[in-house]
Design a protein around this motif. Sequence first.
Motif, PDB file in Angstrom:
ATOM      1  N   VAL A   1       0.835  -1.200   0.000  1.00  0.00           N
ATOM      2  CA  VAL A   1       0.000   0.000   0.000  1.00  0.00           C
ATOM      3  C   VAL A   1       0.871   1.253   0.000  1.00  0.00           C
ATOM      4  O   VAL A   1       0.623   2.201  -0.761  1.00  0.00           O
ATOM      5  N   ALA A   2       1.898   1.276   0.836  1.00  0.00           N
ATOM      6  CA  ALA A   2       2.787   2.441   0.893  1.00  0.00           C
ATOM      7  C   ALA A   2       3.484   2.661  -0.446  1.00  0.00           C
ATOM      8  O   ALA A   2       3.613   3.807  -0.911  1.00  0.00           O
TER       9      ALA A   2
ATOM     10  N   TYR B   1       1.444   6.503  -6.895  1.00  0.00           N
ATOM     11  CA  TYR B   1       0.248   7.206  -7.343  1.00  0.00           C
ATOM     12  C   TYR B   1      -0.286   8.063  -6.184  1.00  0.00           C
ATOM     13  O   TYR B   1      -1.264   7.703  -5.530  1.00  0.00           O
ATOM     14  N   PRO B   2       0.338   9.224  -5.951  1.00  0.00           N
ATOM     15  CA  PRO B   2      -0.059  10.023  -4.786  1.00  0.00           C
ATOM     16  C   PRO B   2      -1.457  10.635  -4.897  1.00  0.00           C
ATOM     17  O   PRO B   2      -2.117  10.852  -3.903  1.00  0.00           O
ATOM     18  N   GLU B   3      -1.905  10.919  -6.104  1.00  0.00           N
ATOM     19  CA  GLU B   3      -3.218  11.523  -6.299  1.00  0.00           C
ATOM     20  C   GLU B   3      -4.165  10.520  -6.930  1.00  0.00           C
ATOM     21  O   GLU B   3      -3.808   9.842  -7.890  1.00  0.00           O
ATOM     22  N   PRO B   4      -5.388  10.427  -6.427  1.00  0.00           N
ATOM     23  CA  PRO B   4      -6.355   9.522  -7.056  1.00  0.00           C
ATOM     24  C   PRO B   4      -6.746  10.034  -8.434  1.00  0.00           C
ATOM     25  O   PRO B   4      -6.699  11.227  -8.713  1.00  0.00           O
TER      26      PRO B   4
ATOM     27  N   ARG C   1       0.967   4.131  -2.866  1.00  0.00           N
ATOM     28  CA  ARG C   1       0.673   5.537  -2.548  1.00  0.00           C
ATOM     29  C   ARG C   1       1.819   6.456  -2.974  1.00  0.00           C
ATOM     30  O   ARG C   1       1.581   7.601  -3.361  1.00  0.00           O
ATOM     31  N   ARG C   2       3.062   5.960  -2.881  1.00  0.00           N
ATOM     32  CA  ARG C   2       4.187   6.755  -3.370  1.00  0.00           C
ATOM     33  C   ARG C   2       4.141   6.863  -4.888  1.00  0.00           C
ATOM     34  O   ARG C   2       4.424   7.911  -5.456  1.00  0.00           O
TER      35      ARG C   2
END
Length: 118
Positions: free
Chosen positions: A90-91, A97-100, A94-95
């Motif tokens: 998950v981390a 793809y920081p923006e949905p 998130r790194r």
Amino acid sequence: MPTLSIKDVPEPWAEALRQRALRNHRSLQGELMSIVEQAIGGGPLPPAAGMVAEGVATEEIDRARPRIVGYDKRGWPIVRQGWKTPEQVVAELRRKYPEPVHDQPLGADILRQERDSR
């Protein structure tokens, strides 16, 4: 890596090892490696020379090896393969793809449109 060889193994022993490997869903070589690993204490093996990148902890190398984490209701081993925990995955995502993504259709919408076009 060095190669080990055992000669003159009695046939009943060899057959017992083959059956044990089948029960554990391993090759004969994999079963023998498991037995040797248990015999030396089951601890992490030292990394092979030239096989480890700089900055990789021994703990990460140990997690990369498949290991049995339990048994299912039939008695078959549950093998954990891979070295990333769900939190690490998950981390990492998130790194990456920081923006949905908001401007794209959802997968369900694409499938619905495809289904309805028939």
